[in-house]
Design a protein around this motif. Structure first.
Motif, short mmCIF file in Angstrom:
data_model
loop_
_atom_site.label_atom_id
_atom_site.label_comp_id
_atom_site.label_asym_id
_atom_site.label_seq_id
_atom_site.Cartn_x
_atom_site.Cartn_y
_atom_site.Cartn_z
N SER A 98 -8.93 2.21 8.79
CA SER A 98 -9.68 1.43 9.77
C SER A 98 -10.96 2.15 10.18
O SER A 98 -12.00 1.52 10.42
CB SER A 98 -8.82 1.15 11.00
OG SER A 98 -9.55 0.45 11.98
N ASP B 268 -8.85 -3.42 14.68
CA ASP B 268 -8.28 -2.75 13.51
C ASP B 268 -7.77 -3.76 12.50
O ASP B 268 -7.89 -3.56 11.28
CB ASP B 268 -7.14 -1.82 13.94
CG ASP B 268 -7.64 -0.59 14.67
OD1 ASP B 268 -8.47 0.14 14.11
OD2 ASP B 268 -7.20 -0.36 15.81
N ARG C 208 -10.80 -4.91 10.48
CA ARG C 208 -11.31 -3.91 9.55
C ARG C 208 -10.34 -3.68 8.39
O ARG C 208 -10.77 -3.55 7.23
CB ARG C 208 -11.56 -2.60 10.30
CG ARG C 208 -12.79 -2.66 11.21
CD ARG C 208 -13.18 -1.27 11.69
NE ARG C 208 -12.22 -0.74 12.64
CZ ARG C 208 -12.39 -0.76 13.96
NH1 ARG C 208 -13.49 -1.29 14.47
NH2 ARG C 208 -11.48 -0.23 14.77
N LEU C 209 -9.05 -3.63 8.69
CA LEU C 209 -8.06 -3.43 7.63
C LEU C 209 -8.03 -4.62 6.68
O LEU C 209 -7.91 -4.45 5.46
CB LEU C 209 -6.68 -3.18 8.24
CG LEU C 209 -6.51 -1.84 8.95
CD1 LEU C 209 -5.24 -1.84 9.79
CD2 LEU C 209 -6.46 -0.70 7.94
#
Length: 217
Positions: A23, A122, A125-126
Protein backbone atom coordinates in the motif's frame (compact mmCIF):
# COMPACT_ATOMS: atom_id res chain seq x y z
CA UNK A 1 13.05 -20.65 12.54
CA UNK A 2 10.11 -19.12 14.49
CA UNK A 3 9.33 -20.29 17.99
CA UNK A 4 6.99 -23.27 18.29
CA UNK A 5 3.39 -22.12 18.71
CA UNK A 6 4.05 -18.71 17.14
CA UNK A 7 3.59 -19.86 13.54
CA UNK A 8 0.01 -18.61 12.93
CA UNK A 9 0.72 -15.24 14.55
CA UNK A 10 4.03 -14.73 12.75
CA UNK A 11 2.54 -15.73 9.40
CA UNK A 12 -0.35 -13.33 9.92
CA UNK A 13 2.05 -10.54 10.88
CA UNK A 14 4.04 -11.08 7.69
CA UNK A 15 0.90 -11.00 5.49
CA UNK A 16 -0.38 -7.84 7.17
CA UNK A 17 3.05 -6.25 6.87
CA UNK A 18 3.22 -7.19 3.18
CA UNK A 19 -0.12 -5.53 2.45
CA UNK A 20 0.92 -2.43 4.39
CA UNK A 21 4.21 -2.34 2.50
CA UNK A 22 2.51 -2.71 -0.90
CA UNK A 23 0.00 0.00 0.00
CA UNK A 24 2.87 2.37 0.82
CA UNK A 25 5.56 1.40 -1.69
CA UNK A 26 3.72 -0.56 -4.39
CA UNK A 27 4.46 -4.15 -5.42
CA UNK A 28 7.62 -3.12 -7.24
CA UNK A 29 8.85 -1.24 -4.18
CA UNK A 30 7.99 -4.03 -1.75
CA UNK A 31 11.03 -6.03 -0.64
CA UNK A 32 11.50 -8.86 1.82
CA UNK A 33 13.68 -6.59 3.93
CA UNK A 34 10.96 -3.93 4.11
CA UNK A 35 8.32 -6.54 4.95
CA UNK A 36 10.51 -7.86 7.76
CA UNK A 37 10.86 -4.31 9.08
CA UNK A 38 7.09 -3.74 8.95
CA UNK A 39 6.45 -7.11 10.64
CA UNK A 40 9.13 -6.51 13.28
CA UNK A 41 10.85 -9.80 12.51
CA UNK A 42 13.90 -11.04 10.67
CA UNK A 43 14.07 -11.56 6.91
CA UNK A 44 14.65 -15.23 7.71
CA UNK A 45 11.17 -15.47 9.23
CA UNK A 46 9.66 -14.03 6.03
CA UNK A 47 11.52 -16.47 3.78
CA UNK A 48 10.77 -19.37 6.15
CA UNK A 49 7.06 -18.99 5.42
CA UNK A 50 6.98 -17.63 1.88
CA UNK A 51 10.36 -18.48 0.27
CA UNK A 52 10.49 -15.48 -2.07
CA UNK A 53 8.78 -12.25 -3.12
CA UNK A 54 6.58 -13.89 -5.77
CA UNK A 55 5.09 -16.39 -3.31
CA UNK A 56 4.61 -13.66 -0.74
CA UNK A 57 2.83 -11.42 -3.26
CA UNK A 58 0.44 -14.19 -4.28
CA UNK A 59 -0.39 -15.14 -0.68
CA UNK A 60 -0.92 -11.50 0.25
CA UNK A 61 -3.24 -11.08 -2.74
CA UNK A 62 -5.21 -14.18 -1.72
CA UNK A 63 -5.61 -12.78 1.79
CA UNK A 64 -6.67 -9.39 0.40
CA UNK A 65 -9.36 -10.98 -1.77
CA UNK A 66 -10.51 -13.44 0.92
CA UNK A 67 -10.94 -10.62 3.45
CA UNK A 68 -14.15 -9.38 1.81
CA UNK A 69 -15.80 -12.79 1.70
CA UNK A 70 -15.02 -13.45 5.35
CA UNK A 71 -16.45 -10.11 6.44
CA UNK A 72 -19.61 -10.64 4.38
CA UNK A 73 -20.17 -14.19 5.65
CA UNK A 74 -19.81 -13.03 9.24
CA UNK A 75 -22.60 -10.46 8.88
CA UNK A 76 -25.15 -12.22 6.70
CA UNK A 77 -27.92 -13.90 8.69
CA UNK A 78 -30.22 -16.50 7.08
CA UNK A 79 -33.28 -14.64 8.41
CA UNK A 80 -32.35 -11.47 6.50
CA UNK A 81 -34.29 -10.38 3.45
CA UNK A 82 -32.52 -10.74 0.12
CA UNK A 83 -32.06 -6.98 -0.23
CA UNK A 84 -30.48 -6.82 3.23
CA UNK A 85 -28.02 -9.54 2.20
CA UNK A 86 -27.09 -7.56 -0.90
CA UNK A 87 -26.66 -4.43 1.21
CA UNK A 88 -24.22 -6.27 3.49
CA UNK A 89 -22.32 -7.50 0.43
CA UNK A 90 -22.08 -4.01 -1.08
CA UNK A 91 -21.02 -2.53 2.25
CA UNK A 92 -17.84 -4.56 2.07
CA UNK A 93 -17.02 -4.87 -1.64
CA UNK A 94 -17.82 -1.20 -2.31
CA UNK A 95 -17.80 0.38 1.16
CA UNK A 96 -19.12 3.88 1.90
CA UNK A 97 -16.47 6.53 2.36
CA UNK A 98 -15.24 6.75 5.93
CA UNK A 99 -12.40 8.17 8.00
CA UNK A 100 -10.45 5.12 9.16
CA UNK A 101 -6.94 6.21 8.26
CA UNK A 102 -5.72 5.61 11.82
CA UNK A 103 -6.51 1.89 11.63
CA UNK A 104 -3.86 -0.60 10.56
CA UNK A 105 -4.31 -3.31 7.97
CA UNK A 106 -5.35 -6.62 9.52
CA UNK A 107 -6.63 -9.47 7.36
CA UNK A 108 -5.91 -12.18 9.92
CA UNK A 109 -8.47 -14.31 11.73
CA UNK A 110 -5.99 -14.90 14.57
CA UNK A 111 -7.42 -12.00 16.59
CA UNK A 112 -11.03 -12.59 15.50
CA UNK A 113 -13.00 -11.42 12.51
CA UNK A 114 -14.31 -8.34 14.32
CA UNK A 115 -10.75 -6.96 14.38
CA UNK A 116 -10.12 -7.54 10.68
CA UNK A 117 -9.90 -4.27 8.76
CA UNK A 118 -8.45 -2.68 5.65
CA UNK A 119 -8.76 1.13 5.76
CA UNK A 120 -10.54 2.56 2.73
CA UNK A 121 -7.49 4.33 1.30
CA UNK A 122 -5.44 1.15 1.60
CA UNK A 123 -8.19 -0.82 -0.13
CA UNK A 124 -8.01 1.51 -3.11
CA UNK A 125 -4.23 1.42 -3.36
CA UNK A 126 -4.06 -2.36 -2.96
CA UNK A 127 -6.82 -2.85 -5.51
CA UNK A 128 -4.89 -0.81 -8.07
CA UNK A 129 -1.54 -2.46 -7.33
CA UNK A 130 -2.75 -6.04 -7.46
CA UNK A 131 -5.05 -5.70 -10.44
CA UNK A 132 -2.54 -3.80 -12.56
CA UNK A 133 -0.03 -6.61 -11.94
CA UNK A 134 -2.63 -9.29 -12.62
CA UNK A 135 -2.95 -8.06 -16.20
CA UNK A 136 0.39 -9.68 -17.05
CA UNK A 137 0.82 -12.27 -14.29
CA UNK A 138 -1.06 -15.58 -14.83
CA UNK A 139 -0.67 -16.53 -11.15
CA UNK A 140 -2.36 -13.32 -9.98
CA UNK A 141 -4.99 -13.71 -12.71
CA UNK A 142 -5.84 -17.11 -11.24
CA UNK A 143 -6.36 -15.53 -7.81
CA UNK A 144 -8.69 -12.93 -9.32
CA UNK A 145 -10.61 -15.54 -11.30
CA UNK A 146 -11.19 -17.88 -8.34
CA UNK A 147 -12.21 -15.03 -6.07
CA UNK A 148 -14.65 -13.43 -8.50
CA UNK A 149 -16.18 -16.76 -9.51
CA UNK A 150 -16.90 -17.40 -5.82
CA UNK A 151 -18.34 -13.89 -5.49
CA UNK A 152 -20.58 -14.41 -8.52
CA UNK A 153 -21.87 -17.68 -7.10
CA UNK A 154 -22.62 -16.10 -3.73
CA UNK A 155 -24.41 -13.06 -5.17
CA UNK A 156 -26.38 -15.23 -7.61
CA UNK A 157 -27.58 -17.36 -4.66
CA UNK A 158 -28.90 -14.22 -2.98
CA UNK A 159 -30.78 -13.23 -6.15
CA UNK A 160 -32.14 -16.79 -6.39
CA UNK A 161 -33.29 -16.59 -2.78
CA UNK A 162 -35.00 -13.28 -3.48
CA UNK A 163 -36.72 -14.78 -6.51
CA UNK A 164 -37.92 -17.89 -4.65
CA UNK A 165 -39.33 -15.87 -1.78
CA UNK A 166 -41.00 -13.31 -4.03
CA UNK A 167 -38.80 -10.50 -2.73
CA UNK A 168 -37.14 -9.94 -6.10
CA UNK A 169 -38.10 -10.09 -9.75
CA UNK A 170 -35.09 -11.71 -11.39
CA UNK A 171 -35.18 -13.62 -14.67
CA UNK A 172 -31.54 -14.73 -14.65
CA UNK A 173 -29.76 -14.66 -11.30
CA UNK A 174 -26.34 -15.33 -12.85
CA UNK A 175 -26.67 -12.39 -15.23
CA UNK A 176 -27.92 -10.13 -12.44
CA UNK A 177 -24.95 -11.11 -10.26
CA UNK A 178 -22.52 -10.61 -13.15
CA UNK A 179 -23.90 -7.14 -13.81
CA UNK A 180 -23.65 -6.13 -10.15
CA UNK A 181 -20.10 -7.39 -9.72
CA UNK A 182 -18.97 -5.82 -12.99
CA UNK A 183 -20.45 -2.54 -11.78
CA UNK A 184 -18.58 -2.81 -8.47
CA UNK A 185 -15.25 -3.43 -10.23
CA UNK A 186 -15.77 -0.50 -12.58
CA UNK A 187 -16.83 1.85 -9.81
CA UNK A 188 -13.84 0.75 -7.76
CA UNK A 189 -11.52 1.81 -10.58
CA UNK A 190 -13.36 5.13 -10.83
CA UNK A 191 -12.76 5.65 -7.11
CA UNK A 192 -9.04 4.96 -7.49
CA UNK A 193 -8.89 7.36 -10.44
CA UNK A 194 -10.84 9.97 -8.43
CA UNK A 195 -13.73 10.21 -10.89
CA UNK A 196 -16.84 10.91 -8.77
CA UNK A 197 -20.37 11.03 -10.19
CA UNK A 198 -21.70 14.48 -10.97
CA UNK A 199 -22.99 16.41 -7.93
CA UNK A 200 -22.33 13.60 -5.41
CA UNK A 201 -19.29 12.23 -3.60
CA UNK A 202 -20.06 8.53 -3.37
CA UNK A 203 -20.74 6.34 -6.40
CA UNK A 204 -22.30 3.50 -4.37
CA UNK A 205 -25.80 4.74 -5.21
CA UNK A 206 -25.34 3.40 -8.76
CA UNK A 207 -25.15 -0.17 -7.45
CA UNK A 208 -27.99 0.48 -5.04
CA UNK A 209 -30.19 1.73 -7.87
CA UNK A 210 -29.30 -1.36 -9.90
CA UNK A 211 -30.40 -3.67 -7.07
CA UNK A 212 -33.58 -1.63 -6.53
CA UNK A 213 -34.72 -2.54 -10.03
CA UNK A 214 -34.98 -6.17 -8.94
CA UNK A 215 -36.48 -5.51 -5.51
CA UNK A 216 -40.23 -5.86 -5.09
CA UNK A 217 -42.06 -3.41 -2.85
Amino acid sequence: MPKVGMEPKRRADVINATLACISTHGIDGMTLDKVAEYADCSKGVVTYYFKNKDNLTIEAFKSFMAYYGLKIESEIDPIMKAREMIDVTLKHILPPYRDDTEQRINVSLVDGIEKMVIPLEDQARLFLQFFSKAVLDPNLQEVVSKSYLADLEGIAKIFDYGKRTGQMSVEDSQSAAYGLLAMVVGLSFFRVANIPPRNVDDNRYICEDYVSRFTNS
